[in-house]
Design a protein around this motif. Structure first.
Motif, mmCIF file in Angstrom:
data_model
loop_
_atom_site.group_PDB
_atom_site.id
_atom_site.type_symbol
_atom_site.label_atom_id
_atom_site.label_comp_id
_atom_site.label_asym_id
_atom_site.label_seq_id
_atom_site.Cartn_x
_atom_site.Cartn_y
_atom_site.Cartn_z
ATOM 1 N N SER A 39 29.906 -73.933 -62.410
ATOM 2 C CA SER A 39 30.734 -74.786 -61.572
ATOM 3 C C SER A 39 30.179 -76.208 -61.592
ATOM 4 O O SER A 39 29.050 -76.450 -61.131
ATOM 5 C CB SER A 39 30.747 -74.268 -60.128
ATOM 6 O OG SER A 39 31.256 -75.240 -59.244
ATOM 7 N N VAL A 40 30.949 -77.136 -62.142
ATOM 8 C CA VAL A 40 30.489 -78.520 -62.224
ATOM 9 C C VAL A 40 30.274 -79.096 -60.832
ATOM 10 O O VAL A 40 29.332 -79.859 -60.580
ATOM 11 C CB VAL A 40 31.495 -79.375 -63.023
ATOM 12 C CG1 VAL A 40 31.098 -80.842 -63.004
ATOM 13 C CG2 VAL A 40 31.583 -78.879 -64.465
ATOM 14 N N GLY B 231 23.658 -78.059 -72.372
ATOM 15 C CA GLY B 231 24.461 -78.435 -71.221
ATOM 16 C C GLY B 231 25.950 -78.281 -71.472
ATOM 17 O O GLY B 231 26.708 -77.858 -70.587
ATOM 18 N N GLN B 232 26.391 -78.616 -72.688
ATOM 19 C CA GLN B 232 27.803 -78.453 -73.025
ATOM 20 C C GLN B 232 28.206 -76.984 -73.004
ATOM 21 O O GLN B 232 29.330 -76.653 -72.626
ATOM 22 C CB GLN B 232 28.071 -79.081 -74.395
ATOM 23 C CG GLN B 232 28.031 -80.603 -74.372
ATOM 24 C CD GLN B 232 28.119 -81.220 -75.749
ATOM 25 O OE1 GLN B 232 27.822 -80.588 -76.759
ATOM 26 N NE2 GLN B 232 28.511 -82.484 -75.814
ATOM 27 N N VAL C 169 26.405 -81.424 -69.195
ATOM 28 C CA VAL C 169 27.253 -80.793 -68.171
ATOM 29 C C VAL C 169 28.193 -81.804 -67.517
ATOM 30 O O VAL C 169 29.393 -81.569 -67.397
ATOM 31 C CB VAL C 169 26.392 -80.104 -67.094
ATOM 32 C CG1 VAL C 169 27.268 -79.592 -65.949
ATOM 33 C CG2 VAL C 169 25.608 -78.942 -67.703
ATOM 34 N N VAL C 170 27.654 -82.957 -67.079
ATOM 35 C CA VAL C 170 28.458 -83.889 -66.270
ATOM 36 C C VAL C 170 28.862 -85.158 -67.003
ATOM 37 O O VAL C 170 29.605 -85.973 -66.460
ATOM 38 C CB VAL C 170 27.725 -84.262 -64.960
ATOM 39 C CG1 VAL C 170 27.478 -83.032 -64.124
ATOM 40 C CG2 VAL C 170 26.416 -84.997 -65.245
ATOM 41 N N LYS D 10 26.777 -80.642 -59.644
ATOM 42 C CA LYS D 10 26.661 -82.028 -59.201
ATOM 43 C C LYS D 10 26.015 -82.120 -57.825
ATOM 44 O O LYS D 10 25.207 -83.020 -57.565
ATOM 45 C CB LYS D 10 28.041 -82.686 -59.167
ATOM 46 C CG LYS D 10 28.569 -83.097 -60.527
ATOM 47 C CD LYS D 10 29.889 -83.850 -60.376
ATOM 48 C CE LYS D 10 30.357 -84.395 -61.709
ATOM 49 N NZ LYS D 10 31.617 -85.159 -61.583
ATOM 50 N N ARG E 147 28.505 -75.898 -69.320
ATOM 51 C CA ARG E 147 29.674 -76.435 -68.641
ATOM 52 C C ARG E 147 30.808 -75.419 -68.574
ATOM 53 O O ARG E 147 31.605 -75.411 -67.641
ATOM 54 C CB ARG E 147 30.143 -77.719 -69.343
ATOM 55 C CG ARG E 147 31.248 -78.456 -68.602
ATOM 56 C CD ARG E 147 31.364 -79.881 -69.093
ATOM 57 N NE ARG E 147 31.459 -79.976 -70.540
ATOM 58 C CZ ARG E 147 31.348 -81.106 -71.225
ATOM 59 N NH1 ARG E 147 31.116 -82.227 -70.588
ATOM 60 N NH2 ARG E 147 31.470 -81.108 -72.535
#
Length: 257
Positions: free
Chosen positions: A232-233, A224-225, A33-34, A237, A228
């Motif tokens: 909402s990233v 996770g990808q 994701v991040v 976070k 994404r």
């Protein structure tokens, strides 16, 4: 290596093996994701029920493979390596020197150091803003950031502070920033493995366990990808860094108590 053999190498029981697999899947999902966080989240959670040295040995191969992937494409790597080469050399040197001076990350002070590193990293992540490093300061700031990152890596197994804030302060294009983080994390992982080996904390059994943990880490990264695109990233976070603060505070007081 079968699941039963792997379970015998891990502390306690097969349910704990399932927990370790889940942790690596979660850590991989965070990275998907991040773009970072696999060693950080795996060290934070694994160290709740094993020594930091055991956790660090377990994350070597998943971290190395996922960061090599992130360090591409190969075509732009030489130019980036030239501009960040002194930082990478100092990461490696700082990690090895830290490993020789401090020993393998173990005991209560390793837990305290890990907890403090997690809180600092999370606070930086929540702050969200990094001052730019002027070109005139990069000749000494890069090696300094690299050496301090290496020392913290040797003490805690976490290699994001201060490397990631420094790389962000260079105002690199997004793709180059992701590649630079992948390169830095790769060097840190290799240096961590070398430091653990020097301390006798990376036997063949650890390598086998670490290789097995690559599967849930890659599955988590793929998940996770996908997340994404629908998540909402910013919100992710916030939850991620707040969770790290709680884990870090727990690790710190657990080590002191």
């Amino acid at each position: 290596m079968s699941v039963s053999e792997l379970a015998d190498l891990l502390p306690h029981s097969q349910p704990q093996l399932m927990l370790v697999l889940l942790i690596f899947f979660l850590a991989g999902a965070v990275k998907g994701v991040v773009g970072l966080g696999l060693p950080t989240i795996s060290m934070a959670l694994l160290s709740l029920f094993m020594t930091p040295a055991q956790a660090a040995a377990m994350l070597v191969i998943p971290s190395l493979v996922t960061n090599l992937w992130q360090a591409g494409p190969v075509e732009t790597l030489p130019g980036l390596s030239r501009s960040l080469g002194s930082m990478q050399v100092c990461i490696f040197a700082g990690t090895l020197l830290g490993a020789l001076v401090l020993g393998a990350p173990a005991g209560q002070w390793a837990s305290v150091a890990l907890g403090v590193a997690l809180v600092l990293y999370a606070c930086w992540g929540l702050a969200g803003k990094v001052r730019a490093v002027p070109p005139s300061a990069r000749g000494w700031a890069g090696p300094l950031a690299g050496f301090v990152t290496g020392w913290i890596t040797a003490a805690t197994g976490v290699f994001v502070i201060p490397a990631v804030p420094y790389l962000q302060a260079l105002a690199l294009p997004r793709d180059h920033l992701i590649q630079a983080m992948g390169m830095s994390f790769t060097v840190s992982t290799v240096a961590l493995a070398a430091g653990l080996w020097l301390n006798g904390s990376y036997p063949a059994a650890s390598a086998g366990i670490s290789l097995a943990m690559l599967v849930p880490a890659l599955l988590g990264m793929a998940a996770g990808q996908r997340l994404r695109g629908v998540l909402s990233v910013r919100a992710f976070k916030t939850v991620f860094f707040c969770s790290l603060i709680l884990l870090g505070i727990y690790q710190t007081f657990e080590g002191i108590a």
